[in-house]
Write a protein that holds these residues in place. Structure first.
Motif, PDB file in Angstrom:
ATOM      1  N   VAL A  99     -13.407  -3.833   1.555  1.00 47.00           N
ATOM      2  CA  VAL A  99     -12.189  -4.531   1.138  1.00 47.00           C
ATOM      3  C   VAL A  99     -12.467  -5.342  -0.126  1.00 47.00           C
ATOM      4  CG1 VAL A  99     -10.517  -6.312   1.785  1.00 47.00           C
ATOM      5  CG2 VAL A  99     -11.183  -4.590   3.457  1.00 47.00           C
ATOM      6  N   THR A 100     -13.609  -6.007  -0.164  1.00 43.25           N
ATOM      7  CA  THR A 100     -13.991  -6.784  -1.348  1.00 43.25           C
ATOM      8  C   THR A 100     -14.152  -5.872  -2.558  1.00 43.25           C
ATOM      9  OG1 THR A 100     -15.149  -8.360   0.084  1.00 43.25           O
ATOM     10  CG2 THR A 100     -15.673  -8.440  -2.272  1.00 43.25           C
ATOM     11  N   ALA A 101     -14.803  -4.726  -2.357  1.00 42.65           N
ATOM     12  CA  ALA A 101     -14.994  -3.763  -3.458  1.00 42.65           C
ATOM     13  C   ALA A 101     -13.655  -3.269  -3.984  1.00 42.65           C
ATOM     14  CB  ALA A 101     -15.849  -2.586  -2.988  1.00 42.65           C
ATOM     15  N   LEU A 102     -12.715  -3.043  -3.088  1.00 40.40           N
ATOM     16  CA  LEU A 102     -11.377  -2.586  -3.499  1.00 40.40           C
ATOM     17  C   LEU A 102     -10.691  -3.654  -4.350  1.00 40.40           C
ATOM     18  CD1 LEU A 102      -9.098  -0.462  -3.222  1.00 40.40           C
ATOM     19  CD2 LEU A 102      -8.375  -1.678  -1.163  1.00 40.40           C
ATOM     20  N   TRP A 103     -10.792  -4.906  -3.920  1.00 39.36           N
ATOM     21  CA  TRP A 103     -10.179  -6.006  -4.658  1.00 39.36           C
ATOM     22  C   TRP A 103     -10.793  -6.133  -6.046  1.00 39.36           C
ATOM     23  CZ3 TRP A 103     -11.817 -11.283  -5.772  1.00 39.36           C
ATOM     24  CH2 TRP A 103     -10.755 -12.107  -6.183  1.00 39.36           C
TER      25      TRP A 103
ATOM     26  N   ALA B  94     -12.304  -3.797  -7.735  1.00 41.03           N
ATOM     27  CA  ALA B  94     -11.931  -2.612  -8.528  1.00 41.03           C
ATOM     28  C   ALA B  94     -10.531  -2.765  -9.108  1.00 41.03           C
ATOM     29  CB  ALA B  94     -12.020  -1.352  -7.667  1.00 41.03           C
ATOM     30  N   ARG B  95      -9.642  -3.397  -8.367  1.00 40.00           N
ATOM     31  CA  ARG B  95      -8.282  -3.625  -8.883  1.00 40.00           C
ATOM     32  C   ARG B  95      -8.303  -4.517 -10.126  1.00 40.00           C
ATOM     33  NH1 ARG B  95      -5.918  -5.024  -3.149  1.00 40.00           N
ATOM     34  NH2 ARG B  95      -5.572  -2.930  -2.329  1.00 40.00           N
ATOM     35  N   ILE B  96      -9.313  -5.337 -10.236  1.00 40.14           N
ATOM     36  CA  ILE B  96      -9.454  -6.199 -11.407  1.00 40.14           C
ATOM     37  C   ILE B  96     -10.066  -5.415 -12.564  1.00 40.14           C
ATOM     38  CG2 ILE B  96     -10.695  -8.211 -12.339  1.00 40.14           C
ATOM     39  CD1 ILE B  96     -10.434  -9.413  -9.460  1.00 40.14           C
ATOM     40  N   THR B  97     -11.127  -4.668 -12.302  1.00 42.55           N
ATOM     41  CA  THR B  97     -11.864  -4.020 -13.394  1.00 42.55           C
ATOM     42  C   THR B  97     -11.210  -2.754 -13.935  1.00 42.55           C
ATOM     43  OG1 THR B  97     -13.295  -2.906 -11.769  1.00 42.55           O
ATOM     44  CG2 THR B  97     -14.112  -4.963 -12.736  1.00 42.55           C
ATOM     45  N   GLU B  98     -10.502  -2.006 -13.103  1.00 40.08           N
ATOM     46  CA  GLU B  98      -9.939  -0.730 -13.589  1.00 40.08           C
ATOM     47  C   GLU B  98      -8.996  -0.893 -14.776  1.00 40.08           C
ATOM     48  OE1 GLU B  98      -8.413   1.264 -10.133  1.00 40.08           O
ATOM     49  OE2 GLU B  98     -10.432   1.638  -9.369  1.00 40.08           O
ATOM     50  N   PRO B  99      -8.005  -1.791 -14.726  1.00 45.05           N
ATOM     51  CA  PRO B  99      -7.140  -1.926 -15.898  1.00 45.05           C
ATOM     52  C   PRO B  99      -7.880  -2.482 -17.117  1.00 45.05           C
ATOM     53  CG  PRO B  99      -6.475  -3.481 -14.177  1.00 45.05           C
ATOM     54  CD  PRO B  99      -7.543  -2.617 -13.608  1.00 45.05           C
ATOM     55  N   LEU B 100      -8.909  -3.280 -16.882  1.00 47.72           N
ATOM     56  CA  LEU B 100      -9.687  -3.816 -17.997  1.00 47.72           C
ATOM     57  C   LEU B 100     -10.485  -2.718 -18.682  1.00 47.72           C
ATOM     58  CD1 LEU B 100     -11.031  -7.098 -16.362  1.00 47.72           C
ATOM     59  CD2 LEU B 100      -9.095  -6.852 -17.931  1.00 47.72           C
ATOM     60  N   SER B 101     -11.056  -1.818 -17.891  1.00 47.82           N
ATOM     61  CA  SER B 101     -11.845  -0.722 -18.459  1.00 47.82           C
ATOM     62  C   SER B 101     -11.008   0.171 -19.365  1.00 47.82           C
ATOM     63  CB  SER B 101     -12.490   0.102 -17.342  1.00 47.82           C
ATOM     64  OG  SER B 101     -13.461  -0.687 -16.682  1.00 47.82           O
ATOM     65  N   ALA B 102      -9.714   0.278 -19.083  1.00 48.46           N
ATOM     66  CA  ALA B 102      -8.828   1.080 -19.934  1.00 48.46           C
ATOM     67  C   ALA B 102      -8.712   0.478 -21.327  1.00 48.46           C
ATOM     68  CB  ALA B 102      -7.448   1.192 -19.291  1.00 48.46           C
ATOM     69  N   ILE B 103      -8.839  -0.846 -21.437  1.00 46.98           N
ATOM     70  CA  ILE B 103      -8.739  -1.524 -22.735  1.00 46.98           C
ATOM     71  C   ILE B 103      -9.926  -1.175 -23.627  1.00 46.98           C
ATOM     72  CG2 ILE B 103      -8.757  -3.813 -23.855  1.00 46.98           C
ATOM     73  CD1 ILE B 103      -7.240  -4.848 -21.325  1.00 46.98           C
TER      74      ILE B 103
ATOM     75  N   ILE C  10      -7.156   2.190   6.653  1.00 51.75           N
ATOM     76  CA  ILE C  10      -7.926   1.116   7.286  1.00 51.75           C
ATOM     77  C   ILE C  10      -8.054  -0.067   6.335  1.00 51.75           C
ATOM     78  CG2 ILE C  10     -10.190   0.462   8.203  1.00 51.75           C
ATOM     79  CD1 ILE C  10     -10.451   3.433   9.135  1.00 51.75           C
ATOM     80  N   LEU C  11      -8.361   0.207   5.075  1.00 45.63           N
ATOM     81  CA  LEU C  11      -8.517  -0.875   4.092  1.00 45.63           C
ATOM     82  C   LEU C  11      -7.207  -1.632   3.900  1.00 45.63           C
ATOM     83  CD1 LEU C  11     -10.806   0.868   1.462  1.00 45.63           C
ATOM     84  CD2 LEU C  11     -11.427  -0.975   3.025  1.00 45.63           C
ATOM     85  N   GLN C  12      -6.106  -0.908   3.876  1.00 51.85           N
ATOM     86  CA  GLN C  12      -4.792  -1.555   3.731  1.00 51.85           C
ATOM     87  C   GLN C  12      -4.522  -2.464   4.934  1.00 51.85           C
ATOM     88  OE1 GLN C  12      -1.553   1.220   3.361  1.00 51.85           O
ATOM     89  NE2 GLN C  12      -0.082  -0.360   2.854  1.00 51.85           N
ATOM     90  N   ALA C  13      -4.797  -1.967   6.127  1.00 49.72           N
ATOM     91  CA  ALA C  13      -4.597  -2.776   7.332  1.00 49.72           C
ATOM     92  C   ALA C  13      -5.555  -3.967   7.349  1.00 49.72           C
ATOM     93  CB  ALA C  13      -4.792  -1.911   8.574  1.00 49.72           C
ATOM     94  N   ALA C  14      -6.798  -3.740   6.939  1.00 46.48           N
ATOM     95  CA  ALA C  14      -7.785  -4.822   6.913  1.00 46.48           C
ATOM     96  C   ALA C  14      -7.344  -5.928   5.960  1.00 46.48           C
ATOM     97  CB  ALA C  14      -9.150  -4.282   6.510  1.00 46.48           C
TER      98      ALA C  14
ATOM     99  N   THR D 128     -22.785  -6.281  -8.983  1.00 51.20           N
ATOM    100  CA  THR D 128     -22.326  -5.003  -9.538  1.00 51.20           C
ATOM    101  C   THR D 128     -21.038  -5.210 -10.331  1.00 51.20           C
ATOM    102  OG1 THR D 128     -23.342  -3.791  -7.720  1.00 51.20           O
ATOM    103  CG2 THR D 128     -21.601  -2.659  -8.926  1.00 51.20           C
ATOM    104  N   HIS D 129     -20.139  -6.024  -9.811  1.00 58.75           N
ATOM    105  CA  HIS D 129     -18.881  -6.334 -10.485  1.00 58.75           C
ATOM    106  C   HIS D 129     -19.137  -7.016 -11.830  1.00 58.75           C
ATOM    107  CE1 HIS D 129     -14.777  -7.769 -11.049  1.00 58.75           C
ATOM    108  NE2 HIS D 129     -15.185  -9.023 -11.012  1.00 58.75           N
ATOM    109  N   VAL D 130     -20.026  -8.012 -11.834  1.00 59.10           N
ATOM    110  CA  VAL D 130     -20.351  -8.727 -13.074  1.00 59.10           C
ATOM    111  C   VAL D 130     -21.013  -7.768 -14.063  1.00 59.10           C
ATOM    112  CG1 VAL D 130     -21.781 -10.561 -14.072  1.00 59.10           C
ATOM    113  CG2 VAL D 130     -20.465 -11.000 -11.984  1.00 59.10           C
ATOM    114  N   ALA D 131     -21.906  -6.917 -13.569  1.00 58.57           N
ATOM    115  CA  ALA D 131     -22.562  -5.935 -14.452  1.00 58.57           C
ATOM    116  C   ALA D 131     -21.545  -4.980 -15.061  1.00 58.57           C
ATOM    117  CB  ALA D 131     -23.626  -5.161 -13.672  1.00 58.57           C
TER     118      ALA D 131
END
Length: 196
Positions: free
Chosen positions: A59-63, A65-74, A13-17, A123-126
């Motif tokens: 959908v916004t949360a998914l977007w 998360a795509r930004i923060t996940e690779p950053l958190s690995a650093i 659903i998120l992909q289609a949205a 939440t994203h900024v935090a």
């Protein structure tokens, strides 16, 4: 793309949205459009998301998360804190600039969605501040940084670099000097954090 209604997943659903938002924009995209793209009834979408707002928030949360996940690995890499902080900021800026440059319609769509999803943005900024704070705290623990209030320093780093990653400033990201200006700011930020 027709999907089996009984096996329909949130991810499908998120992909289609996302595709529907890309095609129609946030003002015109509807749950019916998402259901139509999946070849299912809109009731099937509502079984996973209680409302259009809930679907847009997901959908916004998914977007985000795509930004923060690779950053958190650093954050947890084996490198000096100053190196990791620079890499983290460079990664954030690179992702935002690439999205604005290569997917301008989708970037504008997410910006419009984020305006309505204030709790999610907070939440994203935090989360981003938490990543920066973890790097700074590690730098303090290893004598690389001298900071009295790690959380305040993390917030200041995010604020000091906002021009380069906050979508509000996206119109300035095409400037030929933007990379040099970013490097100057990050160099000053790191100098301010360093132990004397």
């Amino acid at each position: 793309m027709a999907v089996n209604e009984s096996g329909l997943t949130r991810e499908e659903i998120l992909q289609a949205a996302e595709e529907v938002l890309r095609r129609f924009g946030p003002a015109k995209a509807t749950v019916v459009d998402v259901a139509r793209a999946l070849g299912v009834s809109h009731g099937s979408v509502y079984r996973h998301f209680a409302s259009k707002v809930a679907l847009r928030d997901a959908v916004t949360a998914l977007w985000l998360a795509r930004i923060t996940e690779p950053l958190s690995a650093i954050v947890h890499q084996a490198a000096p804190a100053s190196t990791r902080l620079r890499m983290w900021l460079e990664g954030l800026v690179a992702q935002k600039h690439a999205k604005a440059k290569f997917e301008p319609e989708l970037f504008a769509t997410y910006l419009a969605l984020a305006v309505d999803a204030t709790d999610m943005v907070r939440t994203h900024v935090a989360h981003m501040e938490g990543d920066i704070a973890a790097i700074i705290a590690d730098g303090v623990a290893h004598g690389e940084f001298a900071v009295a209030d790690v959380q305040a320093a993390a917030r200041a780093v995010l604020d000091a670099t906002a021009r380069f990653h906050n979508p509000v400033h996206a119109s300035s990201w095409t400037s030929p000097q933007i990379d040099a200006e970013f490097n100057t700011v990050v160099t000053l930020v790191l100098a301010g954090l360093r132990a004397r």
